[in-house]
Motif scaffolding. Structure first.
Motif, PDB file in Angstrom:
ATOM      1  N   LYS A 213       0.837  -1.206   0.000  1.00 33.46           N
ATOM      2  CA  LYS A 213       0.000   0.000   0.000  1.00 33.46           C
ATOM      3  C   LYS A 213       0.869   1.253   0.000  1.00 33.46           C
ATOM      4  N   LEU A 214       1.921   1.238   0.817  1.00 37.33           N
ATOM      5  CA  LEU A 214       2.830   2.388   0.874  1.00 37.33           C
ATOM      6  C   LEU A 214       3.548   2.569  -0.453  1.00 37.33           C
ATOM      7  N   GLY A 215       4.063   1.481  -1.016  1.00 34.72           N
ATOM      8  CA  GLY A 215       4.786   1.583  -2.282  1.00 34.72           C
ATOM      9  C   GLY A 215       3.926   2.119  -3.404  1.00 34.72           C
ATOM     10  N   LYS A 216       2.674   1.671  -3.469  1.00 33.43           N
ATOM     11  CA  LYS A 216       1.752   2.149  -4.499  1.00 33.43           C
ATOM     12  C   LYS A 216       1.485   3.644  -4.324  1.00 33.43           C
ATOM     13  N   ALA A 217       1.257   4.062  -3.080  1.00 38.74           N
ATOM     14  CA  ALA A 217       0.975   5.475  -2.820  1.00 38.74           C
ATOM     15  C   ALA A 217       2.190   6.354  -3.112  1.00 38.74           C
ATOM     16  N   LEU A 218       3.380   5.881  -2.808  1.00 34.27           N
ATOM     17  CA  LEU A 218       4.595   6.653  -3.086  1.00 34.27           C
ATOM     18  C   LEU A 218       4.778   6.867  -4.588  1.00 34.27           C
ATOM     19  N   LEU A 219       4.530   5.828  -5.364  1.00 31.70           N
ATOM     20  CA  LEU A 219       4.667   5.960  -6.814  1.00 31.70           C
ATOM     21  C   LEU A 219       3.636   6.927  -7.374  1.00 31.70           C
ATOM     22  N   GLU A 220       2.395   6.794  -6.919  1.00 29.33           N
ATOM     23  CA  GLU A 220       1.323   7.627  -7.460  1.00 29.33           C
ATOM     24  C   GLU A 220       1.453   9.091  -7.039  1.00 29.33           C
ATOM     25  N   GLU A 221       1.872   9.315  -5.790  1.00 33.33           N
ATOM     26  CA  GLU A 221       1.908  10.682  -5.259  1.00 33.33           C
ATOM     27  C   GLU A 221       3.202  11.411  -5.593  1.00 33.33           C
ATOM     28  N   PHE A 222       4.327  10.694  -5.549  1.00 29.39           N
ATOM     29  CA  PHE A 222       5.629  11.363  -5.667  1.00 29.39           C
ATOM     30  C   PHE A 222       6.521  10.811  -6.781  1.00 29.39           C
ATOM     31  N   GLY A 223       6.136   9.697  -7.420  1.00 30.05           N
ATOM     32  CA  GLY A 223       7.022   9.067  -8.390  1.00 30.05           C
ATOM     33  C   GLY A 223       8.255   8.478  -7.745  1.00 30.05           C
ATOM     34  N   VAL A 224       8.117   8.050  -6.495  1.00 31.70           N
ATOM     35  CA  VAL A 224       9.230   7.537  -5.699  1.00 31.70           C
ATOM     36  C   VAL A 224       9.045   6.045  -5.459  1.00 31.70           C
TER      37      VAL A 224
END
Length: 314
Positions: free
Chosen positions: A153-164
Motif C-alpha cells: 500500500k505504501l509503495g503504491k501510494a509513493l509511486l502515485e503521489e511522488f514518483g518515488v
C-alpha cells in the motif's frame, strides 16, 4: 591487443553503479543529538571525501526547506539519492498514518530535489537506542500478512503521489533479517510496489549470503547499502545475544576491507542487473567521536574504486 588497451576496453564496457554515502557513515542516527557532527561540517566532509551522492538521513538532520537544502548541496556539488522512513505495519492498521505522515515529509522533500528512492526500515523488536526488548522477535502468519500488505500500500501510494520507489531495508534486531525472513518478505509483497534496499552488512549480520540473494531475486534488488561486518565481533554478539546498538559500539560494522562480505563482487553483480541502482556506503557507527568518520569515509571510497571497475562517482 596490448594489455593496457584491453584494460581500457574492459573499463569502457563495464556497467557501473553510482557510489554515494550517508549521514550514518558519520555516526548520525537521529535528527538532533549533541554528540553528532553538525550538518554543515558533515556536508563539507562528504565533499572533501570525494563523494557526489548522499542520502538524506534522519528527517530534520539536514535542512528540510527544499530551497535551502538544494542550495547547500549545490554549492558542494552534491545530490540526494534517497530519503528514509520507518514503519511498523505488522502491528496493525493504525500504523498507516504514522508511515504516510513520514512519507509526506521525506518523499515530499527528496522528490523536489530529484531523488526517486525511499529506503524503508522496519521497526525493531529491540530498541536501537536503549536495547530494551519491545516485542516478540518473530512474527505470526497474520503479522506477516499485515506487513506485506502495508508495504505494498505504501509503495503504491509513493509511486502515485511522488514518483518515488520503495526499497525495503532488512535490519539487525528486526523481524526481517535472516535469508529465510527476507525471502518470506519478498513472497508477501508485490515487485511493482516493494523491492529491496540490500544492506550488505545487515544481511551478513545474520549470516545471509548477499550474492546468493542477488542471483535468486535479481528483479527485487532496487538499491544497495554497502557495509561490512567484523566476523569475530559478530560471532561474539550472536553467541551472547548482544543488542545491535551494543554491537555497533564494539565495531561490528567495520571499515572495508577489514570485514565481510567482499564489496566488489556485489557491486559487479548488481551493476549487471541495472547500472542505475545506487550503492550507498552506510557504515553504522553511532556514538563515535566527531573526528573519527571522515578518514574512514575517504579510505572506503578509495577502497571501492581500487577493488572494482564497476563503480562511478556520478
Amino acid at each position: 591487443m596490448s594489455t593496457s588497451l584491453a584494460s581500457t576496453e574492459t573499463l569502457a564496457t563495464t556497467q557501473q553503479l553510482r557510489i554515494g554515502t550517508a549521514p550514518d557513515s558519520w555516526g548520525v542516527w537521529f535528527p538532533n543529538d549533541p554528540k553528532q557532527i553538525p550538518w554543515e561540517r558533515f556536508l563539507d566532509e562528504v565533499q572533501a571525501a570525494g563523494y557526489h551522492w548522499l542520502e538524506l538521513g534522519p528527517f530534520g538532520y539536514l535542512p528540510t526547506d527544499p530551497a535551502q537544502l538544494e542550495d547547500e548541496l549545490a554549492k558542494r556539488d552534491l545530490k540526494l539519492s534517497a530519503g528514509t522512513v520507518f514503519t511498523g505495519f505488522h502491528k496493525g492498521d493504525d500504523q498507516w498514518k504514522r508511515a504516510w505522515d513520514q512519507a509526506l515529509d521525506v518523499a515530499g522533500l527528496v522528490s523536489k530535489l530529484g531523488a526517486s528512492q525511499l529506503v524503508v526500515i522496519p521497526d525493531l523488536w529491540r530498541s536501537d537506542a536503549t536495547a530494551e526488548v519491545l516485542e516478540a522477535r518473530t512474527l505470526s502468519d497474520e503479522q506477516w500478512t499485515r506487513l506485506g500488505a502495508g508495504h505494498d500500500k505504501l509503495g503504491k501510494a509513493l509511486l502515485e503521489e511522488f514518483g518515488v520507489s520503495q526499497q525495503f531495508h532488512s535490519h539487525a534486531d528486526s523481524h526481517v533479517g535472516t535469508y529465510q525472513e527476507v525471502e518470506r518478505f519478498l513472497a508477501e509483497t508485490d515487485a511493482a510496489f516493494t523491492n529491496l534496499c540490500l544492506d550488505t552488512g545487515h544481511f551478513a549480520y545474520y549470516l545471509g549470503d548477499n550474492l546468493k540473494l542477488i542471483e535468486a531475486h535479481p528483479e527485487r534488488i532496487g538499491y544497495l547499502h554497502l557495509k561490512q561486518v567484523e566476523p569475530s565481533i559478530l560471532a561474539d554478539s550472536l553467541k551472547n545475544d548482544r543488542p545491535f546498538v551494543e554491537a555497533v559500539a564494539l565495531g561490528v560494522m567495520c571499515e572495508p576491507p577489514l570485514g565481510i562480505p567482499e564489496l566488489a563482487p556485489i557491486i559487479e553483480a548488481v551493476s549487471r542487473i541495472n547500472p542505475e541502482i545506487f550503492a550507498i556506503v552506510e557504515q553504522d557507527m553511532y556514538g563515535c567521536e566527531i573526528d573519527f568518520p571522515f578518514p574512514i569515509a575517504t579510505r572506503t571510497r578509495e577502497h571501492i574504486f581500487g577493488c572494482t571497475q564497476a563503480a562511478r562517482i556520478r
